[in-house]
Design a protein around this motif. Sequence first.
Motif, PDB file in Angstrom:
ATOM      1  N   ASP A 122       0.845  -1.206   0.000  1.00  0.00           N
ATOM      2  CA  ASP A 122       0.000   0.000   0.000  1.00  0.00           C
ATOM      3  C   ASP A 122       0.871   1.243   0.000  1.00  0.00           C
ATOM      4  OD1 ASP A 122      -1.849  -1.920   2.261  1.00  0.00           O
ATOM      5  OD2 ASP A 122      -2.523  -1.423   0.239  1.00  0.00           O
ATOM      6  N   TRP A 181       3.862   1.472  -1.179  1.00  0.00           N
ATOM      7  CA  TRP A 181       4.470   1.555  -2.501  1.00  0.00           C
ATOM      8  C   TRP A 181       3.475   2.187  -3.492  1.00  0.00           C
ATOM      9  CZ3 TRP A 181       2.653  -1.626  -6.649  1.00  0.00           C
ATOM     10  CH2 TRP A 181       3.347  -1.435  -7.840  1.00  0.00           C
ATOM     11  N   ARG A 182       2.218   1.745  -3.433  1.00  0.00           N
ATOM     12  CA  ARG A 182       1.198   2.291  -4.345  1.00  0.00           C
ATOM     13  C   ARG A 182       0.940   3.763  -4.023  1.00  0.00           C
ATOM     14  NH1 ARG A 182      -1.594  -2.870  -3.665  1.00  0.00           N
ATOM     15  NH2 ARG A 182      -1.180  -4.065  -5.559  1.00  0.00           N
ATOM     16  N   LEU A 237       3.662   5.780  -5.433  1.00  0.00           N
ATOM     17  CA  LEU A 237       3.581   5.745  -6.887  1.00  0.00           C
ATOM     18  C   LEU A 237       2.473   6.672  -7.383  1.00  0.00           C
ATOM     19  CD1 LEU A 237       4.324   4.436  -9.637  1.00  0.00           C
ATOM     20  CD2 LEU A 237       2.688   2.633  -9.127  1.00  0.00           C
ATOM     21  N   LYS A 238       1.327   6.612  -6.722  1.00  0.00           N
ATOM     22  CA  LYS A 238       0.200   7.450  -7.146  1.00  0.00           C
ATOM     23  C   LYS A 238       0.532   8.923  -6.989  1.00  0.00           C
ATOM     24  CE  LYS A 238      -4.163   5.042  -6.970  1.00  0.00           C
ATOM     25  NZ  LYS A 238      -5.423   4.799  -6.290  1.00  0.00           N
ATOM     26  N   GLU A 244       2.571   9.831  -9.893  1.00  0.00           N
ATOM     27  CA  GLU A 244       1.851   9.763 -11.166  1.00  0.00           C
ATOM     28  C   GLU A 244       0.835  10.881 -11.321  1.00  0.00           C
ATOM     29  OE1 GLU A 244       2.424   7.650 -13.707  1.00  0.00           O
ATOM     30  OE2 GLU A 244       4.137   6.947 -12.538  1.00  0.00           O
ATOM     31  N   ARG A 245       0.361  11.433 -10.205  1.00  0.00           N
ATOM     32  CA  ARG A 245      -0.664  12.486 -10.266  1.00  0.00           C
ATOM     33  C   ARG A 245      -0.186  13.699 -11.054  1.00  0.00           C
ATOM     34  NH1 ARG A 245      -4.136   9.654  -9.467  1.00  0.00           N
ATOM     35  NH2 ARG A 245      -5.574   9.441  -7.744  1.00  0.00           N
ATOM     36  N   HIS A 285       5.089   2.275 -13.865  1.00  0.00           N
ATOM     37  CA  HIS A 285       4.219   3.416 -13.588  1.00  0.00           C
ATOM     38  C   HIS A 285       2.799   2.995 -13.229  1.00  0.00           C
ATOM     39  CE1 HIS A 285       6.950   6.702 -14.832  1.00  0.00           C
ATOM     40  NE2 HIS A 285       7.475   5.759 -15.577  1.00  0.00           N
ATOM     41  N   TRP A 286       2.550   1.697 -13.322  1.00  0.00           N
ATOM     42  CA  TRP A 286       1.207   1.222 -12.992  1.00  0.00           C
ATOM     43  C   TRP A 286       1.210   0.609 -11.596  1.00  0.00           C
ATOM     44  CZ3 TRP A 286      -2.950   2.288 -15.893  1.00  0.00           C
ATOM     45  CH2 TRP A 286      -2.769   2.597 -17.256  1.00  0.00           C
ATOM     46  N   ASP A 287       0.127   0.836 -10.856  1.00  0.00           N
ATOM     47  CA  ASP A 287       0.057   0.270  -9.507  1.00  0.00           C
ATOM     48  C   ASP A 287      -0.577  -1.123  -9.490  1.00  0.00           C
ATOM     49  OD1 ASP A 287      -2.810   2.306  -8.373  1.00  0.00           O
ATOM     50  OD2 ASP A 287      -2.302   1.461 -10.329  1.00  0.00           O
TER      51      ASP A 287
END
Lengths: 413, 550
Positions: free
Chosen positions: B522, B524-525, B528-529, B532-533, B547-549
Amino acid sequence: MKRILVSFFLALTSSILMWSAPGDNPLNYRRSSVYSILVNHTEQKYADEIFQVFTQIPVPDKYNDHGLSVVTLSVNESGDHSAAIDEFILRNKVASRLVGKWFNRDPRTGICDMELVKARGLYNATAFDTEMAMNSMRGLSLLQDAGEDLIGNTFLLVNEVNYIDKAENSKKAGTALTVLGAIAGLAATIATGDDHVTSGLALGAVAGAVVSTIKGFKVKITTSLYQLVWDEESSGFFYSQCYTTEPDQTKINAFESNRDMFKLRYIGKVHSSGNQTSFLGINEDQPLVMIRKACQRAIDENIVDLQKAYEVFRVKSPITAVDGKLVTVSVGKKEGVTTSSKYEVLEPREKSDGRVEYVKVGTIRPLEYKIWDNRFMAKEEGAQGADLTSTTFAVTGNSNRIYPGMLVREIIR
Amino acid sequence: MKKILLHTTLFLLPSLMFAQSFDTGKYTLVNNLGDGLYLVGVGGHPEKGDFKKTKLGVVAEDGTPLLKPIYSEIGEFVNGLAFIRDDDKYGYINESFQIVIPCEYDGVGSFNELGLVWVNKGGSTRNTPGKVQGGKFGVFDSQGRVVVPTRYSALGTFTTSVSKYGYISRNEFVSKNSTILNCAPNYKVYEYSYIDGTLLSSLDMRQGPYVVCSPKGNKSGDGIIDAEGNVVLPEKQFDTFFCPSEGYVPLAAKDKSERMVTNYFNVSTGSLVLNSWEPVDCITPYVGGNAILTIKNDNVIIDGNGNQVTNERYSFVIPSETGTYVTSNSNGFGMVDVKGNEIFPCCFNLIVPDSEGLFLIYEKAGALCGYINASGDYVIQPKFQQGYPFSNGRAIVKGVAGWGVIDKEGNTKIDCVWQDVIIPTSPDPDRVWVKPFNEKEFICIDTSTQAPAFPRGYRYVYSNFDQDFASVAIVGTSSTSCGIVSKDGTEMIPPVINGVEEVKELYKTMLKDGKVLFGEADLWRYNLKKRERSLRYPVTTTVTQSHWDY
C-alpha cells in the motif's frame, strides 16, 4: 468450470462473508466501481489548470473509486481521438489492471487477496466456507453473484475536456476576459526516456492567469464509457491460473503473459452541454476554483446523461428514512434529480441459491422544494436546496411495503 | 414548473423535429424546453453558433408568447426566479414568466435565503467587469416588493465579527485579560461591510435579517432596514453601529477627548437606552436581556432600560454560559447572577468562567484551585496547583507530582504524575495520551489500569482517539510524518504520510476498500500514485509497468 471455481475457494484461507441485507445499515449497498481518466488538450488555453483541478475531482460517492495510478492522457490537437483512446486502453492492458485491483494484486509479487471484493460486496460471516466445502450450488452462486453484480460493474470513464473560449460573448455581456499576472510555477519537464512523459505541474502550484470574469470560463467535456468484461472465461482463467496468496512465479507469469485476455467493452459517449456555470460564491482571485467548478459540473452532467442513456451504468441509491408517504434518499441535483424525475423502489431479495435479485415495490417522485442541491459549490452560490442533506420524495401508491434500506433507481422515460 | 436553463450559447441549432403547433418561420431559434414550453429567438445566426444579435423569449406549445423575445440572456431558475438581461439591463422573472423586477437595472444580485436581492440603477460595469459601480442600490423581495428603495450609494450586511469580546479600543485590555477572555463564551458584535456590486452576488444576511443603507457610501450617516422593510436604525443619526441583538443596536462614537463611547438604540422605542454616552473599552451586545458597559476599572451590567443590574462596579465582567457573570475588581474575582444578586463578593484570586457548569477557582494567589458551581458551592475542593476548564466531562489538573485528569465529581481518572496530558476529546475515554517526565514522546495509557496500553510512543498526537475517527488516533514522529494508530497500538498507517489531512483521506479510503492495515504494498502504491498524479502521458504512449500500480 464449476469444479475449478469451487476448488479455488476451498484453497482460500481467509473466510468469505455472506451478503447482508442493506437494511442492516441503510447506507450499505453495492455500488458500481469507476476508474476516471482525463484527456487533456495541451494545445488549448488553461490546459495546465484543467489538468491540475481534474486530479482533485473525486469519483462521485454513488460509485466506488477504482482508480489506477495513471490518470491523465494528453493530446495536442483538436479532432476525434476515439480511436487513439481505444488503442491506448488496449496497448496498456487497462482491463487487466482493473481486474488486478479487484484482487489487490501486487504486480511485483503476484500476491492477491479478496478484501476489496468482501468490502464492496458487503459479504458477512456465515457458513459460506461450509457451502463451498460442500460444493453446493449456493456457494457457487455467491461466487457468480460477486462476479455479475460487482466486478462486472466496473467502468472506465474517459473525460476529454475542451476549453470553450467565450471572449466574444463575454464582451457582449459587459464582461471581459482579463488576464492578470504572469504564468508561474510550471514544473520542469520530467524526462524518463522510455515513456516520453510530458511536463507536468507540481501538486499545488498555481500556474495560472487570474481570470477577471464571472462568465468567461466554460468547458465542454466528452465522456466515453467502457465496461469491464467479467465473464466465465475471464473469471475462470483468473481464479484458476492467476490468483495466489503466496509468491508463485508460475501464476505471476500466467497473468503477465495473458493480460490481453481481459477486456473493456465500449458502451457509448455523451457530451456536456457547455452550459454557463455560475461563479457565485467564488472570488475572482480563485481561478482554479472556477475551473474546478466548471469541470466538475460538466462531468456530473455527463454522468447523469450516461445513466440515462445506458441502464447498465444507472445507480441505485438507498432510502435513508420513511415517514408515512414521504421518503428521503441521498440523491440530489448532482445525480440529475428534477421535479419531473421518477424513481422505482427496489427491494433486494436473496434467492434460494444465495444470489440477490431486485424487485420493484413502488414508485416515488421528488417534492419540488425538497430537492437537495448537492452539486459542487452549490452552498457557496446560495443555491436553493443546498442547505438540505437529502431529497424528499412522495410515494405514489401503496407505501406500506417501503422501508429504509431499500434502493431506488431512476425510471428513464 | 420544470427548471429551465436558458442562455445564448446553450442552444446551437434551431429545432426541426418538435411537436409544436405554432409557426416557427419567424424565429431563428426554436428549442423545446419540455412541459409545453419553447425557447425562441429572433435575429442573429444561432444556426451558425452566432448568438450576438439573437433575442430570446419563451412561447407555449400553441405559440402563445409567454416572454417576449427581447432578451439577450435568461438565467437559471433558482427558487422560482431567474434573471433576465436586455443588452446591459437586468431584471427578474418568475416561473410563470411574469416580470417580478423590471428589466431596467444596471446590475442585480441573486436572491438570498431570505428571498431578498439587491439591484442597482445608474451604475456601470465598464471599468470593473463583472461588478457594478456607482449608481444607486436598493433591495427587492421575491414578490417584487421594494424592501429598500433604490436610492443608496451603498448597501451593507453584518458579516464580520469583531474579536471575541466586542469592539476593542484598547488592545491591552485583551492581552492583560487573555486567560479569562479565552475561557469566556463567544461574545461577539458584528460589523458591517458594503457589498462590492459583483453581479449575481447575494446579500449575506446570516448574522441577522438586516440591510445597512448608506446614503453616501462612506460609513457616515448609514441606517438599518430589516428584511421586512422596516427602519431599525434611522439614517444620519449614528456613524458607528453594530448588528442589532434582542431589539437593541450597539452604538459607538468618539467623544471630545477621542475616547470611544457607547450607547444603545432601543428599536421599539426609537430612543437611546443610556441618558449619556458612556466611555468604554469594548462594545458588547445585549445577551439574555443585559449588556455590559466595559468602562476601564468600572464595568457595570445594565438591563434593557439602561439601569444597573447591580450596585457594584467592576474592573471587568465576563458573562458565562450559565448566565452567571464572573466579576473582578481590585479585591479579586467574584460572581453575580443575571439579576445582579451577588453570589460571591470580589475576593478571590481567579475565577474562570464556566465550562460545562463548573467554574475553576483560585481563592488566593499561590493557593490550590478547585471547582465551584453557578451557585458558588464547591463541587471539587481546592486541592490542585493548576487546573483547566472541563471538556467532555474531564479536566486536566496538576497535583504535587504532575498532571492528571479528573471528572466532574472530582474523582481522579488519571493520576497526577505526568509531565503533560492531552485533554480527552470524548466522554469517558478508555485511552489517554500522557508524557512521562524526562521523555519527549507521548505514550498511551489504559484509563482503567493506568498502565501503558502499548509500548510505542509518539512525539506528536494530532488527533485523539475517537476525535476524528472511531477508535484511532492520528500521531506523528515529526511535524510532517503522520500515521494512524489503533487503541491496541497497531499502526494501521505507519507515520510516514506527509500531513494530517492527507493521512485522514488515506484512512477513509482504506476503510472504504476494506483494508485494516496499510502495508508495504500500500505504501508503494501510495508513493507511486503521488508521483503519477503530476504526469500526463501522450495518448500514443505505452506506459511502462513501473508506472502502474496494478
